[in-house]
Scaffold this motif. Structure first.
Motif, short mmCIF file in Angstrom:
data_model
loop_
_atom_site.label_atom_id
_atom_site.label_comp_id
_atom_site.label_asym_id
_atom_site.label_seq_id
_atom_site.Cartn_x
_atom_site.Cartn_y
_atom_site.Cartn_z
N THR B 11 7.22 1.07 -8.42
CA THR B 11 8.49 1.53 -7.88
C THR B 11 9.03 0.49 -6.91
O THR B 11 8.31 0.05 -6.01
N VAL B 12 10.28 0.07 -7.10
CA VAL B 12 10.87 -0.85 -6.12
C VAL B 12 11.69 -0.03 -5.12
O VAL B 12 12.08 1.10 -5.40
N PHE B 13 11.91 -0.61 -3.95
CA PHE B 13 12.61 0.10 -2.88
C PHE B 13 13.95 0.62 -3.38
O PHE B 13 14.73 -0.12 -3.96
N PRO B 43 -3.07 7.87 -6.29
CA PRO B 43 -2.38 7.49 -5.05
C PRO B 43 -2.20 8.70 -4.13
O PRO B 43 -1.81 9.77 -4.61
N GLY B 44 -2.53 8.53 -2.88
CA GLY B 44 -2.42 9.63 -1.93
C GLY B 44 -3.38 10.76 -2.23
O GLY B 44 -3.26 11.84 -1.66
N GLY B 90 -2.71 3.12 -7.00
CA GLY B 90 -3.44 4.00 -6.09
C GLY B 90 -4.49 3.17 -5.39
O GLY B 90 -4.20 2.04 -4.98
N ASN B 91 -5.71 3.69 -5.31
CA ASN B 91 -6.76 2.95 -4.63
C ASN B 91 -7.66 2.22 -5.64
O ASN B 91 -8.26 2.84 -6.51
N ASN B 136 -5.45 -5.01 -1.76
CA ASN B 136 -5.06 -4.69 -0.38
C ASN B 136 -5.65 -3.36 0.07
O ASN B 136 -5.39 -2.93 1.19
N ASP B 137 -6.40 -2.69 -0.79
CA ASP B 137 -6.76 -1.30 -0.53
C ASP B 137 -7.96 -1.18 0.40
O ASP B 137 -8.69 -2.13 0.63
N ASN B 157 -2.81 -10.47 -6.48
CA ASN B 157 -2.53 -9.71 -5.26
C ASN B 157 -1.18 -9.03 -5.44
O ASN B 157 -0.13 -9.61 -5.18
N HIS B 159 1.86 -6.20 -4.66
CA HIS B 159 2.55 -5.86 -3.41
C HIS B 159 2.47 -7.04 -2.43
O HIS B 159 2.29 -6.83 -1.23
N LEU B 161 3.00 -9.56 0.26
CA LEU B 161 3.85 -9.37 1.43
C LEU B 161 3.88 -10.67 2.23
O LEU B 161 2.83 -11.18 2.63
N ILE B 164 5.41 -11.27 8.45
CA ILE B 164 6.60 -10.67 9.05
C ILE B 164 7.00 -11.51 10.26
O ILE B 164 6.24 -11.64 11.22
N GLU B 194 6.89 -7.35 -4.93
CA GLU B 194 7.35 -6.11 -5.57
C GLU B 194 8.61 -6.37 -6.39
O GLU B 194 9.57 -6.93 -5.87
#
Lengths: 235, 235
Positions: B11-13, B43-44, B90-91, B136-137, B157, B159, B161, B164, B194
């Motif tokens: 899913t993209v933003f 996930p979750g 998910g994980n 990243n999990d 890898n 997602h 990132l 920042i 992403e």
């Protein structure tokens, strides 16, 4: 008496290595003249020697001589005889792999239970929990188990990071990740923000530093824990 | 012919589940009427059933019927007979633990090598690499190994990132973490932002989507890879 400092980070933004903790460490390591440093987590992949050199000048200010555990012929013996122990940050998977390789988990656990003062920062704090299952690190090495020291009866998440407001990144937040942890693991998780630490004195566990911590428990909403709170009964 | 889509995210933003990939999937899963979904990454912590229900309407738009692998008596047989396979995010630790538990890694590998079209998103993409060592999990489950499908000869890898700007957080950036990975592991790591994905057609691997990817190689500076680039020879 058990004496443990479990710090979220070695360095706060704008500060130097361990500077914000120095008054605390002066008290924690009072009457100590030598310290065994465990550099296994190797942040950024630096060598054990380089990492130990970085730590020495900080403890010099407290008149404590630092020796890296890699310098000892017999590391288990070094832990048994240590006046004080400090495990530095870096990668938790690498750190735990090395601790198992040299069979050091039980040795550190026993030393600390018998009163050897211990300091952990970041990965060195992660291993104070029941397992390393709430580390933020990448699995760049494969340890034989995720079980860690269990100096406290819960898990830790150092460098705890609040969700970034307005973020357009779709990866999981820290809170989501810890929520997923609780689908598979029962123990509480304490998210320690940078600049916070736990002080363990005997059976008493106290949250220290300026910031609240975030407590995650299975099947409950996460809550904020104020600094100064007594966490001795947390499981 | 081997046909694989390795997507950074489902899913993209601002988008809905898989919507940005729909035209690509229409082509990728052309002539397919059923698909086996692997919901193990949960996930979750949602159930396998809930996760499968979330996926069904998306594929309904492509006239593809989805069945979760947990619905089959014999999961290895389900993979062997599958017309198409999709592993959701998910994980990664949970996903890989389950794949080992049901002995599915070799089955998926063989099916894909023999031409069963495969889609992975996030954790389902991580496992397309040589190992899950650059996930990243959080390590909320302990898999018997970090070895994964090796559908490409490098690591992923998802997602990915960028650091920042102006962040006051002292935890490691993604780039630092991947740098640490390379102290212990030789293979290249592709950071997929992403909205990016890899298309594998036979021996040809192509970067797709609007954004560049970031390539990390042992002992070299990280570089940007433009979309459309041929990554077939990456190791």
């Amino acid at each position: 008496m058990k004496k443990v400092i479990i710090a979220s980070t070695s360095t706060v933004f704008g500060g130097t290595y361990l500077d914000y903790l120095l008054p605390t460490l002066a008290e924690h390591f009072k009457n100590v003249s030598t310290l065994v440093f465990i550099p296994f987590a190797r942040p950024g992949g630096i060598s054990h020697e380089e990492y130990t050199e970085k730590v020495k000048p900080v403890f010099k200010q407290l008149n404590i001589d630092v020796k890296g555990i890699h310098e000892f012929e017999n590391p288990i013996d070094a832990i048994k005889k240590a006046e004080a122990i400090f495990t530095g940050g870096g990668n938790t998977f690498v750190l735990v792999s090395m601790l198992y390789k040299f069979n050091l988990l039980d040795a550190i656990q026993n030393a600390v239970e018998n009163g050897t003062p211990y300091l952990g920062t970041s990965a060195g704090s992660n291993i104070c929990g029941l397992t390393m299952g709430t580390t933020n690190d990448m699995p760049i090495a494969y340890p034989p188990s995720f079980r860690t020291l269990g100096l406290v009866s819960f898990n830790l998440n150092p460098h705890y990071l609040d969700p970034i407001e307005g973020s357009q990144h779709m990866g999981e937040t820290r809170e989501t990740r810890i929520g997923e942890f609780h689908h598979y693991n029962p123990q509480s998780v304490l998210g320690l923000r940078e600049g916070s630490w736990l002080e363990v004195l005997g059976k008493t566990i106290t949250l220290k530093g300026d910031l609240p911590a975030r407590l995650f428990q299975q099947g409950k909403e996460a809550v904020e824990i104020e600094t100064g709170a007594d966490l001795s009964n947390l499981r």
